[in-house]
Scaffold this motif. Structure first.
Motif, short mmCIF file in Angstrom:
data_model
loop_
_atom_site.label_atom_id
_atom_site.label_comp_id
_atom_site.label_asym_id
_atom_site.label_seq_id
_atom_site.Cartn_x
_atom_site.Cartn_y
_atom_site.Cartn_z
N GLY A 7 99.41 -72.35 47.99
CA GLY A 7 99.16 -71.22 48.87
C GLY A 7 97.68 -70.95 48.93
N LEU A 8 97.28 -70.12 49.88
CA LEU A 8 95.87 -69.81 50.06
C LEU A 8 95.26 -69.18 48.82
N ASP A 9 93.97 -69.28 48.71
CA ASP A 9 93.26 -68.57 47.66
C ASP A 9 93.55 -67.08 47.81
N GLY A 10 93.87 -66.41 46.72
CA GLY A 10 94.15 -64.98 46.79
C GLY A 10 95.61 -64.65 46.98
N CYS A 11 96.46 -65.66 47.18
CA CYS A 11 97.89 -65.37 47.43
C CYS A 11 98.62 -64.94 46.16
N GLY A 12 98.02 -65.23 44.99
CA GLY A 12 98.63 -64.78 43.74
C GLY A 12 99.11 -65.90 42.82
N LYS A 13 98.64 -67.11 43.03
CA LYS A 13 99.08 -68.25 42.20
C LYS A 13 98.79 -68.02 40.71
N SER A 14 97.53 -67.72 40.39
CA SER A 14 97.14 -67.58 38.98
C SER A 14 97.92 -66.45 38.32
N THR A 15 98.08 -65.35 39.05
CA THR A 15 98.83 -64.19 38.53
C THR A 15 100.26 -64.60 38.18
N GLN A 16 100.91 -65.34 39.07
CA GLN A 16 102.31 -65.72 38.85
C GLN A 16 102.45 -66.81 37.79
N ASN A 143 91.03 -60.94 51.90
CA ASN A 143 90.63 -59.63 51.41
C ASN A 143 90.75 -59.54 49.89
N ARG A 144 91.84 -60.12 49.35
CA ARG A 144 92.01 -60.11 47.89
C ARG A 144 90.91 -60.94 47.21
N VAL A 145 90.55 -62.07 47.85
CA VAL A 145 89.52 -62.94 47.25
C VAL A 145 88.19 -62.22 47.20
N THR A 147 87.64 -59.07 47.13
CA THR A 147 87.61 -57.93 46.21
C THR A 147 87.85 -58.34 44.76
N ARG A 148 88.13 -59.66 44.52
CA ARG A 148 88.38 -60.13 43.16
C ARG A 148 87.08 -60.14 42.35
N GLY A 149 85.94 -60.20 43.09
CA GLY A 149 84.66 -60.07 42.41
C GLY A 149 84.07 -61.38 41.92
N ASP A 185 107.56 -64.68 49.16
CA ASP A 185 106.78 -63.64 49.85
C ASP A 185 105.75 -63.06 48.88
N GLY A 186 104.47 -63.35 49.14
CA GLY A 186 103.40 -62.93 48.24
C GLY A 186 102.89 -61.53 48.50
N SER A 187 103.50 -60.81 49.47
CA SER A 187 102.95 -59.50 49.83
C SER A 187 103.51 -58.37 48.96
N LEU A 188 104.51 -58.68 48.13
CA LEU A 188 105.11 -57.65 47.28
C LEU A 188 104.23 -57.41 46.05
N GLU A 189 104.62 -56.45 45.24
CA GLU A 189 103.90 -56.19 43.98
C GLU A 189 104.07 -57.40 43.06
N PRO A 190 103.08 -57.68 42.19
CA PRO A 190 103.15 -58.86 41.33
C PRO A 190 104.48 -59.02 40.57
N ASN A 191 105.03 -57.92 40.03
CA ASN A 191 106.29 -58.04 39.28
C ASN A 191 107.47 -58.35 40.18
N GLU A 192 107.43 -57.82 41.40
CA GLU A 192 108.50 -58.12 42.36
C GLU A 192 108.43 -59.58 42.81
N VAL A 193 107.20 -60.07 43.01
CA VAL A 193 107.02 -61.48 43.38
C VAL A 193 107.60 -62.35 42.26
N PHE A 194 107.33 -61.97 41.01
CA PHE A 194 107.81 -62.78 39.90
C PHE A 194 109.33 -62.76 39.81
N1 LIG Z 1 101.26 -59.41 44.43
C1 LIG Z 1 100.00 -58.96 44.43
N2 LIG Z 1 99.67 -57.82 45.07
C2 LIG Z 1 98.39 -57.37 45.09
N3 LIG Z 1 97.35 -57.97 44.49
C3 LIG Z 1 97.61 -59.12 43.84
C4 LIG Z 1 98.93 -59.68 43.77
N4 LIG Z 1 98.88 -60.83 43.06
C5 LIG Z 1 97.58 -60.99 42.70
N5 LIG Z 1 96.81 -59.97 43.15
C6 LIG Z 1 95.36 -59.81 43.00
O1 LIG Z 1 94.76 -60.57 44.04
C7 LIG Z 1 93.67 -61.34 43.55
C8 LIG Z 1 94.01 -62.82 43.72
O2 LIG Z 1 95.11 -63.19 42.88
P1 LIG Z 1 95.16 -64.58 42.13
O3 LIG Z 1 96.37 -64.59 41.28
O4 LIG Z 1 93.84 -64.86 41.48
O5 LIG Z 1 95.35 -65.57 43.38
P2 LIG Z 1 95.10 -67.14 43.50
O6 LIG Z 1 95.17 -67.72 42.12
O7 LIG Z 1 96.20 -67.63 44.39
O8 LIG Z 1 93.76 -67.30 44.15
C9 LIG Z 1 93.49 -60.93 42.09
O9 LIG Z 1 92.51 -59.94 42.05
C10 LIG Z 1 94.85 -60.39 41.70
O10 LIG Z 1 94.75 -59.42 40.68
#
Ligand SMILES: Nc1ncnc2c1ncn2[C@@H]1O[C@H](COP(=O)(O)OP(=O)(O)O)[C@@H](O)[C@H]1O
Ligand SMILES: [Mg+2]
Length: 207
Positions: A7-16, A143-145, A147-149, A185-194
Motif C-alpha cells: 500500500g502507499l506510504d502512510g497507509c499504515g503498514k508499519s503500524t499494522q 497527509n499522514r506522511v 505529518t509523520r515528521g 480498509d486503512g481509513s479506520l482507527e489502527p485497532n479497528e484496522v487490525f
Molecule cells: N489507521 C490509522 N489512522 C490514523 N493514523 C494512522 C493509522 N495508521 C497509522 N497512522 C499514522 O499514520 C502515519 C503513517 O503510518 P505508518 O504505519 O508509518 O504507514 P506506512 O508504514 O504504510 O508508511 C504514522 O504517523 C501513523 O502513526
C-alpha cells in the motif's frame, strides 16, 4: 510462512506489522519483520542509493533493477534461512510494490516486472502466502506522511498523480490475485484496522 504488507506510504503498514508481530508472538510463533528495500547489509546499501534525494537523475530502468537486486539478496540471504528455521516472515513491501510503483506508477512494462519478480522469487516459490493491501485514499496517505515528521525521500518527491496511479495499480493487482491478496480498509482507527486484518487472516490461513 511469508506475509507481506502493501500500500502507499502512510497507509499504515508499519503500524499494522507491529500489531501483527505482537499478536503472533503471543501465540508462541517466531516472527521476523523485514523491510523492502533493505533487511541486510547489501540491500540496505541499495536502499540508500534508491532513496537518496541526490539521485534525482536515476532512470526508471535503474530504479526497477535496483529494487529487484535488493529483493534477490533479501530472499536468499534472509528469507530462506528464516523459513527453514520455522519463522513467520512479515515483509514491509515486496513484489507488488514493484509492480505498482515501477509498473503502474512509472509506466514500465508490467510483464517484464512480473517476469523479474518471478525470477528473483525462484519461479514463484517464495511469493507470499498472504498479502495485505492496505487501501487508503492517496490524499489521506500523503497527509499522514507529511505529518509523520520524517524527512521526505527520493521516491516521495514524485508528483501527486504518480501516487494516484500507484494506488490504482495496487487495486488492479489485488483484483488479479484475489486469493493471495486481501484488501483492507486503512481509513479506520489502527485497532479497528487490525481487528479486520486478523479476522480476514484467520479465515484464509491456519496460523
Ligand atoms: N489507521 C490509522 N489512522 C490514523 N493514523 C494512522 C493509522 N495508521 C497509522 N497512522 C499514522 O499514520 C502515519 C503513517 O503510518 P505508518 O504505519 O508509518 O504507514 P506506512 O508504514 O504504510 O508508511 C504514522 O504517523 C501513523 O502513526
Ligand atoms: Mg512504514
Amino acid at each position: 510462512m511469508i506475509i507481506s504488507f502493501e500500500g502507499l506510504d502512510g497507509c499504515g503498514k508499519s503500524t499494522q506489522i507491529i500489531k501483527l508481530k505482537k499478536y503472533l508472538e503471543s501465540l508462541g510463533k517466531k516472527v521476523k519483520v523485514l523491510r523492502e528495500p533493505g533487511g541486510n547489509s547489501i540491500s540496505e546499501k541499495i536502499r540508500d542509493i534508491l532513496l537518496d534525494k541526490k539521485n534525482l537523475n536515476m532512470v526508471f530502468e535503474t530504479e526497477l533493477l535496483l529494487y529487484l537486486s535488493s529483493r534477490a539478496q533479501l530472499i536468499k540471504e534472509e528469507i530462506i534461512p528464516l523459513l527453514e528455521s520455522n519463522h513467520i516472515v512479515l515483509l514491509d513491501r515486496f513484489i507488488d510494490s514493484t509492480t505498482a510503483y515501477q509498473g503502474y506508477g512509472r509506466g514500465l512494462d508490467i510483464e517484464v516486472i512480473e517476469n523479474l519478480n518471478n525470477f528473483v522469487t525462484l519461479n514463484g516459490k517464495y511469493i507470499p502466502d498472504l498479502t495485505f493491501f492496505i487501501s487508503l485514499d492517496p490524499k489521506v496517505s500523503l497527509n499522514r506522511v507529511t505529518t509523520r515528521g520524517e524527512e521526505i525521500n527520493r521516491m516521495e518527491t514524485a508528483k501527486f498523480e504518480f501516487f494516484e496511479k500507484v494506488h490504482e495499480g495496487f487495486q488492479l493487482i489485488q483484483q488479479k490475485n484475489p486469493n493471495r491478496m486481501i484488501k483492507i480498509d486503512g481509513s479506520l482507527e489502527p485497532n479497528e484496522v487490525f481487528e479486520s486484518l486478523k479476522g480476514k487472516m484467520e479465515k484464509r490461513i491456519k496460523i
